[in-house]
Write an enzyme that holds these catalytic residues in place. Structure first.
Site, short mmCIF file in Angstrom:
data_model
loop_
_atom_site.label_atom_id
_atom_site.label_comp_id
_atom_site.label_asym_id
_atom_site.label_seq_id
_atom_site.Cartn_x
_atom_site.Cartn_y
_atom_site.Cartn_z
N ASP A 33 58.19 12.89 64.61
CA ASP A 33 57.25 11.78 64.81
C ASP A 33 57.75 10.94 65.98
OD1 ASP A 33 55.73 9.25 64.42
OD2 ASP A 33 55.16 10.14 62.50
N ASN A 37 52.73 5.15 65.80
CA ASN A 37 51.93 4.37 64.85
C ASN A 37 52.63 4.30 63.50
OD1 ASN A 37 49.56 2.87 64.25
ND2 ASN A 37 48.73 4.63 63.14
N PHE A 82 50.29 16.54 60.82
CA PHE A 82 49.58 15.26 60.68
C PHE A 82 49.53 14.49 62.00
CE2 PHE A 82 51.43 15.89 56.42
CZ PHE A 82 50.34 15.62 55.61
N SER A 126 39.33 16.31 59.09
CA SER A 126 38.69 15.09 58.58
C SER A 126 37.23 15.35 58.26
CB SER A 126 38.78 14.01 59.67
OG SER A 126 37.97 12.91 59.34
N TYR A 150 37.30 11.09 68.72
CA TYR A 150 38.29 11.42 67.68
C TYR A 150 37.81 12.63 66.86
CZ TYR A 150 40.49 11.31 63.10
OH TYR A 150 41.11 11.69 61.94
N LYS A 154 39.21 16.77 66.30
CA LYS A 154 39.43 17.51 65.04
C LYS A 154 38.61 18.80 65.03
CE LYS A 154 42.26 14.59 63.15
NZ LYS A 154 43.67 14.95 63.02
N TYR A 178 39.95 15.69 55.04
CA TYR A 178 40.11 14.56 54.13
C TYR A 178 38.86 13.68 54.17
CZ TYR A 178 44.96 15.38 55.78
OH TYR A 178 46.14 15.91 56.20
N ASN A 180 38.17 9.79 52.35
CA ASN A 180 38.73 8.47 52.71
C ASN A 180 40.03 8.20 51.95
OD1 ASN A 180 35.83 8.34 53.56
ND2 ASN A 180 36.43 6.29 54.19
N ARG A 232 31.46 5.81 50.00
CA ARG A 232 32.45 6.77 50.50
C ARG A 232 33.17 7.42 49.33
NH1 ARG A 232 29.89 5.61 54.14
NH2 ARG A 232 30.45 4.95 56.26
#
Ligand code: NAD
Ligand code: WQD
Length: 337
Positions: A33, A37, A82, A126, A150, A154, A178, A180, A232
């Site tokens: 990493d 962030n 990730f 996502s 974004y 993906k 994924y 939420n 959601r």
């Protein structure tokens, strides 16, 4: 025999929870990493919770040489990827940055995996790949069509993975879409720690509850939903982490996409009520205009993941908000002291 898994972005929100899930199952974990962030305190939290050590490498995965060194130095046998940038609004303002970061990191990893004959790859996709869905709940075969840069990254990475698996049948790839992700580890030691003002509902609500923010704006009260606010499929981050373990352990040759969600929807007002219940605080809010790009309802059909991976999300909304509140109230400034 223990297996060594590279978790890219493992200092981040979902990656750190997944690292805990893998360590608890006795995997060896290497985290790469660049902390763009995230905080090194997340690595400490992983080790405190599990009483195990992880190998942490501060690496920008856009740098091909650094990725080469990672694979040369560690006996990596599978990768959960990730690492990436994830803010929809920011991706509209800085598309090149998003395309470069999300695509180049992935291609560097796939290249190096191939060189080292490592073929097991689990990717953080996502629900955003579905764009504005024609019907809900959404099945994996539904039409895809993201509506922002974004989401395009993906979608493009999914395509790269599918093409790669079609070209060489040694690849085993799971694309996890994924819905939420919310909540935090039940210990209160690990959770979501966004930079600046949160874009997402639950971290925003939590910062209102802990008095870091004054008031929530509810983006639209006139959606075509039971109470007029957006619906959601919120999923507890620890259920999601278990989904990665299941995806790793049940991976098959080829490339498969899986929805990771609960199949149950909650509206913004229901989330506020659950947050008030969990925190004992009132969450002041006003209903404002809709946010650009939002949709009325997003809901997973998780049947494929339930059947193929033997995985099911079972924590409910109350648990999600209770765990989020424990993390937020015990760490009002997140990982910052
Ligand atoms: P996060 O920002 O907390 O974690 C991502 C991590 O990747 C961060 O620690 C960041 O420092 C790292 N990173 C970014 N670029 C890097 C690079 N070039 N080299 C090395 N590290 C880099 O985000 P998250 O919520 O944990 O999300 C993890 C993944 O899941 C992301 O790919 C995201 O797009 C995807 N996802 C997230 C959500 C969500 O709502 N949180 C939903 C669907 C998909
Ligand atoms: C949830 C609901 C908002 C904030 C985003 C990304 C998606 C995925 C997950 C990465 C909606 C409402 C929100 C606020 C509000 N990420 N809301 N006030 O938009 O479903 O998904 O995160 O892949 O790609 O788009 O999540 O938490 O932002 O919003 O009323 O201050 O809460 O309108 O109905 P979203 P969210």
């Amino acid at each position: 025999m223990t297996k060594t898994v590279l978790i890219t972005g493992g200092a981040g929100y979902i990656g750190s929870h997944t690292a805990v899930a893998l360590l608890e199952k006795n995997y060896d974990v290497v985290i790469a990493d660049n902390l763009a962030n995230s905080s090194p305190k997340a690595i400490e939290a992983i080790e405190t919770i599990t009483s195990k050590t992880v190998t942490f490498c501060k690496v920008d995965l856009c740098e091909q040489q650094a990725v080469r060194e990672l694979f040369a130095q560690h006996p990596i046998e599978a990768v959960i990827h990730f690492a990436g940038l994830k803010a929809v609004g920011e991706s509209v303002e800085k598309p090149l940055w998003y395309y470069r970061n999300n695509l180049v990191t992935t291609m560097n990893l796939l290249d190096e995996m191939q060189t080292h004959e490592v073929y097991d790859f689990v990717f953080s996709s996502s629900a955003t790949v579905y764009g504005d869905p024609e019907t809900v709940p959404i099945v994996e075969t539904a039409k895809t069509g993201p509506t922002n840069p974004y989401g395009h990254t993906k979608h493009m990475i999914e395509q790269i993975c599918q093409d790669q698996a079609a070209a060489d049948d040694r690849w085993r790839i799971n694309l996890l879409r994924y819905f939420n992700p919310v909540g935090a580890h039940a210990s209160g030691k690990m959770g979501e720690d966004p930079n600046g003002i949160p874009n997402n509902l639950v971290p925003y609500v939590m910062q209102v509850a802990v008095d870091r923010l004054d008031k929530l704006k509810v983006f639209g009260g006139d959606w075509d939903t039971p109470d007029g606010t957006g619906v959601r499929d919120y999923i507890h981050v620890c259920d999601l982490a278990q989904g990665h373990l299941a995806a790793l352990e049940n991976i098959q040759a080829g490339c498969q996409a899986y929805n990771l969600g609960t199949g149950t929807g909650a509206s913004v007002l229901e989330v506020i009520a659950a947050a008030e219940q969990a925190s004992g605080k009132q969450i002041p809010y006003t209903i404002t205009d809709r946010r650009a790009g939002d949709i009325a309802t997003s809901l997973a059909d998780p049947t494929k993941a339930n059947d193929d991976l033997g995985w099911r999300a079972d924590r409910n909304l109350a648990t999600m908000l209770t765990d989020a509140w424990r993390w937020q109230s015990e760490n009002p400034l997140g990982y910052e002291e």
